[in-house]
Scaffold this motif. Structure first.
Motif, PDB file in Angstrom:
ATOM      1  N   ARG A   1      19.389  17.574 -42.167  1.00  0.00           N
ATOM      2  CA  ARG A   1      18.040  17.000 -42.773  1.00  0.00           C
ATOM      3  C   ARG A   1      17.880  16.381 -44.030  1.00  0.00           C
ATOM      4  O   ARG A   1      16.968  15.472 -44.048  1.00  0.00           O
ATOM      5  CB  ARG A   1      17.067  18.395 -42.853  1.00  0.00           C
ATOM      6  N   GLU A   2      18.900  16.350 -44.819  1.00  0.00           N
ATOM      7  CA  GLU A   2      18.996  15.469 -45.920  1.00  0.00           C
ATOM      8  C   GLU A   2      19.953  14.434 -45.723  1.00  0.00           C
ATOM      9  O   GLU A   2      19.967  13.536 -46.669  1.00  0.00           O
ATOM     10  CB  GLU A   2      19.403  16.295 -47.104  1.00  0.00           C
TER      11      GLU A   2
ATOM     12  N   LEU B   1       9.735  17.273 -38.026  1.00  0.00           N
ATOM     13  CA  LEU B   1      11.150  16.742 -37.970  1.00  0.00           C
ATOM     14  C   LEU B   1      10.974  15.476 -38.956  1.00  0.00           C
ATOM     15  O   LEU B   1      11.928  15.544 -39.745  1.00  0.00           O
ATOM     16  CB  LEU B   1      11.501  16.224 -36.524  1.00  0.00           C
TER      17      LEU B   1
ATOM     18  N   GLY C   1      11.448  16.814 -42.598  1.00  0.00           N
ATOM     19  CA  GLY C   1      12.629  17.441 -42.665  1.00  0.00           C
ATOM     20  C   GLY C   1      12.401  19.010 -42.673  1.00  0.00           C
ATOM     21  O   GLY C   1      13.058  19.611 -43.416  1.00  0.00           O
ATOM     22  N   LYS C   2      11.299  19.679 -41.903  1.00  0.00           N
ATOM     23  CA  LYS C   2      10.907  20.740 -41.928  1.00  0.00           C
ATOM     24  C   LYS C   2      11.926  21.578 -41.099  1.00  0.00           C
ATOM     25  O   LYS C   2      12.233  20.847 -39.860  1.00  0.00           O
ATOM     26  CB  LYS C   2       9.423  20.959 -41.664  1.00  0.00           C
ATOM     27  N   ALA C   3      11.822  22.790 -41.153  1.00  0.00           N
ATOM     28  CA  ALA C   3      12.396  23.628 -39.985  1.00  0.00           C
ATOM     29  C   ALA C   3      11.170  24.703 -39.452  1.00  0.00           C
ATOM     30  O   ALA C   3       9.882  24.466 -40.225  1.00  0.00           O
ATOM     31  CB  ALA C   3      13.506  24.524 -40.629  1.00  0.00           C
TER      32      ALA C   3
ATOM     33  N   GLY D   1      19.988  20.202 -38.073  1.00  0.00           N
ATOM     34  CA  GLY D   1      18.702  19.091 -37.922  1.00  0.00           C
ATOM     35  C   GLY D   1      19.052  17.750 -37.893  1.00  0.00           C
ATOM     36  O   GLY D   1      20.198  17.408 -38.175  1.00  0.00           O
TER      37      GLY D   1
ATOM     38  N   ARG E   1      15.464  13.577 -41.574  1.00  0.00           N
ATOM     39  CA  ARG E   1      14.089  13.299 -41.338  1.00  0.00           C
ATOM     40  C   ARG E   1      13.613  11.936 -41.612  1.00  0.00           C
ATOM     41  O   ARG E   1      12.669  11.370 -40.834  1.00  0.00           O
ATOM     42  CB  ARG E   1      13.358  13.916 -42.483  1.00  0.00           C
TER      43      ARG E   1
END
Length: 260
Positions: free
Chosen positions: A132-133, A213, A216-218, A32, A35
Motif C-alpha cells: 500500500r505504500e 484502495l 491505502g486503506k484496509a 495490497g 494507493r
C-alpha cells in the motif's frame, strides 16, 4: 460464511465476484495495491479466470471494467468476457481473481470497444508492484514509468503481481443490455456515465471499496457486510438461472473433458 461462488455468467454474479476480488485486495493480511496506482488509474478491470473446471473451464472467465472519472468518481460497470465463458461440472480446479489497473484513458476506450482486445497484443499488462505504500518507488506524474496496464492476482491464498500475455477480452453487449434494462446499450455509454446502474446490486459497494484502495486503506468485513455478501450471492445465483434462457454468448462445457 460459505466460500461458494455464484454463477458468474451474469452481471449480478460478476459484480459479486468483483467485490470479492476487492475484499482480497483490502484484506489487512495482504500487502495490497499501491494507493497511488488506484488513485491515478483511468480504469479498473476485475476478473475471475479459471484454467480448468470449477464454474468455468479452460482458460476462460468473466468480469467487469469500471472507468475512473476526472472528479475521482467511478462509472457503472460494463461486462467483459475472457476468451469465452461457460459453466460446467464442478471439478475444483484453480480460479484466479485478477485486478488490472489501466493507467491511460486511451486504453479504457480501447477496452470499451465491442471488439476483441488481446492482452500482450493491443495492450500490455505487466507485473504490478505490491504494498500500500509502494507508490513511493513509482512516478505518478504521467511519465512512461506508469504509462501501461498493471495486473494483480489472488490465487491459492497468495496475493501479488502477475504478467498477463495471452488473455483476450471482449465486451458483452447483450449482458449489459439485460442488466441495465435497455434494448441496446454500449460499453462506451456505461463508462461515460450516461446511465445509472440498478440500485442495490453491489455497484455502490464496488465504488466504496475502490475509494478505500485509492486511500491505502484496509477493510475487515463486519457481520452485516458478510450477511450482505451472502444475500448478494443468492441474488446472483437466481439471476444466473433466469438469464440462461436468453444468454447467447455462454456455452456449456464439461470441465473434466476439457482437462483431459
Amino acid at each position: 460464511m460459505s466460500n461458494k461462488r455464484p454463477d458468474r455468467t451474469t452481471m449480478e454474479g460478476m459484480i459479486w465476484n468483483a467485490n470479492h476480488v476487492l475484499d482480497k485486495a483490502l484484506d489487512p493480511k495482504t500487502p495490497g495495491i499501491p494507493r497511488g496506482m488506484i488513485k491515478n488509474c483511468k480504469g479498473v478491470i476485475l476478473l475471475s479466470m479459471a484454467e480448468a473446471g470449477f464454474i468455468f473451464s479452460g482458460t476462460v472467465g468473466s468480469g467487469v471494467i469500471i472507468a475512473h472519472n476526472e472528479d475521482n468518481s467511478w462509472s457503472p460497470p460494463s461486462a467483459l468476457s475472457v476468451g469465452g465463458i461457460g459453466w460446467g461440472l464442478v471439478a475444483g480446479k484453480e480460479v484466479k481473481d485478477v485486478i488490472i489497473c489501466v493507467m491511460e484513458r486511451g486504453n479504457v476506450d480501447t477496452l470499451s470497444a465491442e471488439t476483441q482486445v488481446k492482452i500482450g497484443g493491443q495492450l500490455s499488462a505487466t507485473l504490478g508492484p505490491v504494498g500500500r505504500e509502494a507508490e513511493t518507488s513509482l512516478n505518478f506524474n504521467g511519465t512512461s514509468e506508469i504509462r501501461g496496464t498493471y495486473a494483480y492476482t489472488w490465487s491459492k491464498g497468495v496475493f501479488g503481481g502477475i504478467s498477463m500475455e495471452t488473455a483476450v477480452l471482449k465486451v458483452r453487449p447483450k449482458e449489459n443490455a439485460r442488466f441495465y434494462g435497455k434494448e441496446s446499450v454500449s460499453s462506451k455509454e456505461i463508462l461515460e456515465n450516461t446511465l445509472a446502474a440498478p440500485k442495490d446490486m453491489g455497484v455502490e459497494d464496488l465504488h466504496y471499496k475502490l475509494d478505500l484502495l485509492s486511500k491505502g486503506k484496509a477493510l475487515v468485513l463486519t457481520p452485516a457486510q458478510v450477511e450482505r455478501k451472502s444475500s448478494m450471492r443468492n441474488l446472483a445465483d437466481e439471476a444466473g438461472v433466469l438469464a440462461k434462457s436468453v444468454q447467447t454468448d455462454v456455452m456449456e462445457v464439461d470441465a473434466d473433458e476439457e482437462v483431459a
